[in-house]
Design a protein around this motif. Structure first.
Motif, PDB file in Angstrom:
ATOM      1  N   ALA A 245       0.827  -1.209   0.000  1.00  0.00           N
ATOM      2  CA  ALA A 245       0.000   0.000   0.000  1.00  0.00           C
ATOM      3  C   ALA A 245       0.858   1.255   0.000  1.00  0.00           C
ATOM      4  CB  ALA A 245      -0.924  -0.012   1.215  1.00  0.00           C
ATOM      5  N   ASP A 247       3.931   1.519  -1.109  1.00  0.00           N
ATOM      6  CA  ASP A 247       4.571   1.611  -2.425  1.00  0.00           C
ATOM      7  C   ASP A 247       3.629   2.217  -3.456  1.00  0.00           C
ATOM      8  OD1 ASP A 247       6.955   0.599  -1.537  1.00  0.00           O
ATOM      9  OD2 ASP A 247       6.586  -1.451  -2.223  1.00  0.00           O
ATOM     10  N   GLN A 248       2.347   1.834  -3.391  1.00  0.00           N
ATOM     11  CA  GLN A 248       1.372   2.383  -4.336  1.00  0.00           C
ATOM     12  C   GLN A 248       1.275   3.896  -4.205  1.00  0.00           C
ATOM     13  OE1 GLN A 248      -2.408   0.397  -3.786  1.00  0.00           O
ATOM     14  NE2 GLN A 248      -2.048  -0.909  -5.552  1.00  0.00           N
ATOM     15  N   ASN A 251       4.273   5.671  -5.504  1.00  0.00           N
ATOM     16  CA  ASN A 251       4.328   5.629  -6.969  1.00  0.00           C
ATOM     17  C   ASN A 251       3.188   6.414  -7.620  1.00  0.00           C
ATOM     18  OD1 ASN A 251       6.644   4.007  -7.091  1.00  0.00           O
ATOM     19  ND2 ASN A 251       5.432   2.136  -6.815  1.00  0.00           N
ATOM     20  N   ASP A 253      -0.150   6.169  -6.991  1.00  0.00           N
ATOM     21  CA  ASP A 253      -1.457   5.525  -7.043  1.00  0.00           C
ATOM     22  C   ASP A 253      -2.074   5.587  -5.660  1.00  0.00           C
ATOM     23  OD1 ASP A 253      -3.686   3.988  -7.242  1.00  0.00           O
ATOM     24  OD2 ASP A 253      -2.665   2.140  -7.844  1.00  0.00           O
ATOM     25  N   GLU A 254      -3.054   6.491  -5.479  1.00  0.00           N
ATOM     26  CA  GLU A 254      -3.673   6.670  -4.167  1.00  0.00           C
ATOM     27  C   GLU A 254      -5.040   6.015  -4.091  1.00  0.00           C
ATOM     28  OE1 GLU A 254      -3.497  10.568  -2.571  1.00  0.00           O
ATOM     29  OE2 GLU A 254      -1.568  11.032  -3.483  1.00  0.00           O
ATOM     30  N   HIS A 257      -4.824   0.222  -1.178  1.00  0.00           N
ATOM     31  CA  HIS A 257      -4.555  -1.195  -1.295  1.00  0.00           C
ATOM     32  C   HIS A 257      -5.039  -1.845  -0.015  1.00  0.00           C
ATOM     33  CE1 HIS A 257      -2.215  -4.865  -2.394  1.00  0.00           C
ATOM     34  NE2 HIS A 257      -2.121  -4.990  -1.072  1.00  0.00           N
TER      35      HIS A 257
END
Length: 264
Positions: A245, A247-248, A251, A253-254, A257
């Motif tokens: 989560a 890492d997302q 990167n 991406d919110e 996860h």
């Protein structure tokens, strides 16, 4: 029973939000929608994921009709007799808030939450229907854990940073005064705060079970590096999901996860 209460709410509703659609296959979703439509064919059914619903679909819809509401058996009974038994009394629903100022050991918390879902000791005398709140895990001191339990599943995912992790120059106005009662040096606002809702709740047993997941005074004194080593030795059931989560988000991406821990 609680089942009757939920059925009453579905039958009386104008708008019904079917959440967590991403966790159902098409057949399961179709079965649920068919059942809801049989119970309440006039209600507007809205599908959602992570409770993301446009406000205009649930607020100011103009779907409520007093003339239709007055036809409901429960409404008529209460209007004519003039009595209303609160659901908390009729169904024996109570709640309390669990609080603590030490972090949870991840493997011990997992064990306790599994027992809570399975209604095994020390939760065998309590029926936990809903729980939600903020969790402090010993392995992730920077972030709040967003905890949610309903039915036969729970999720514990990384949330916002604790205010103690953010330089005060970036705090909103008046925040320092507002959270002063929560602030405990040297850990700041880090804490456990979980609202437990259910039937026949044994508050003492639940509190003792959650307290047993906290680090001891001796472990607290040994510091973060030792806490990490302890978790590595015992196994951290949340580590993989939390790392993914985080890492997302890093990167860009919110979307989140999450992983539900489900029990039959």
């Amino acid at each position: 029973t609680i089942s009757h209460l939920l059925c009453d709410q579905v039958e009386f509703a104008n708008v019904i939000v079917l959440n967590k659609c991403d966790l159902m296959n098409e057949k399961e979703k179709s079965d649920v929608k068919t059942l809801i439509q049989l119970m309440n064919p006039s209600a507007k059914l809205v599908e959602s994921v992570y409770s993301k619903v446009p406000l205009n679909m649930v607020l100011g819809t103009g779907l409520f009709s007093m003339s239709e509401a007055e036809k409901h058996d429960g409404w008529l009974k209460e209007a004519r007799i003039g009595e209303h038994t609160p659901e908390t009394v009729e169904y024996g629903i109570t709640s309390f808030t669990y609080r603590a100022n030490k972090p949870f050991a991840p493997h011990l918390l997992q064990r306790a939450l599994d027992a809570m879902l399975d209604q095994t000791a020390p939760f065998d005398e309590s029926i936990v229907l809903r729980a939600k709140g903020f969790v402090w895990l010993s392995t992730f001191p920077q972030l709040q854990g967003d905890f949610s339990l309903a039915g036969h599943s729970f999720s514990l995912v990384p949330g916002n940073p604790w205010w103690a992790e953010i330089d005060k120059e970036h705090w909103p106005p008046n925040l320092e005064e507002a959270i002063a009662p929560l602030w405990k040096e040297p850990y700041g606002d880090r804490q456990q705060e979980m609202v437990i809702i259910g039937q026949q709740l044994d508050k003492e047993a639940i509190t003792n079970a959650l307290d047993s997941c906290l680090l001891s005074e001796d472990e607290m004194a040994r510091g973060q590096d030792v806490w990490n080593e302890m978790a590595a030795d015992a196994g951290d059931p949340f580590r993989e999901d939390w790392d993914a989560a985080i890492d997302q988000v890093l990167n860009g991406d919110e979307s989140g996860h999450g992983h539900d821990h489900q029990h039959e």
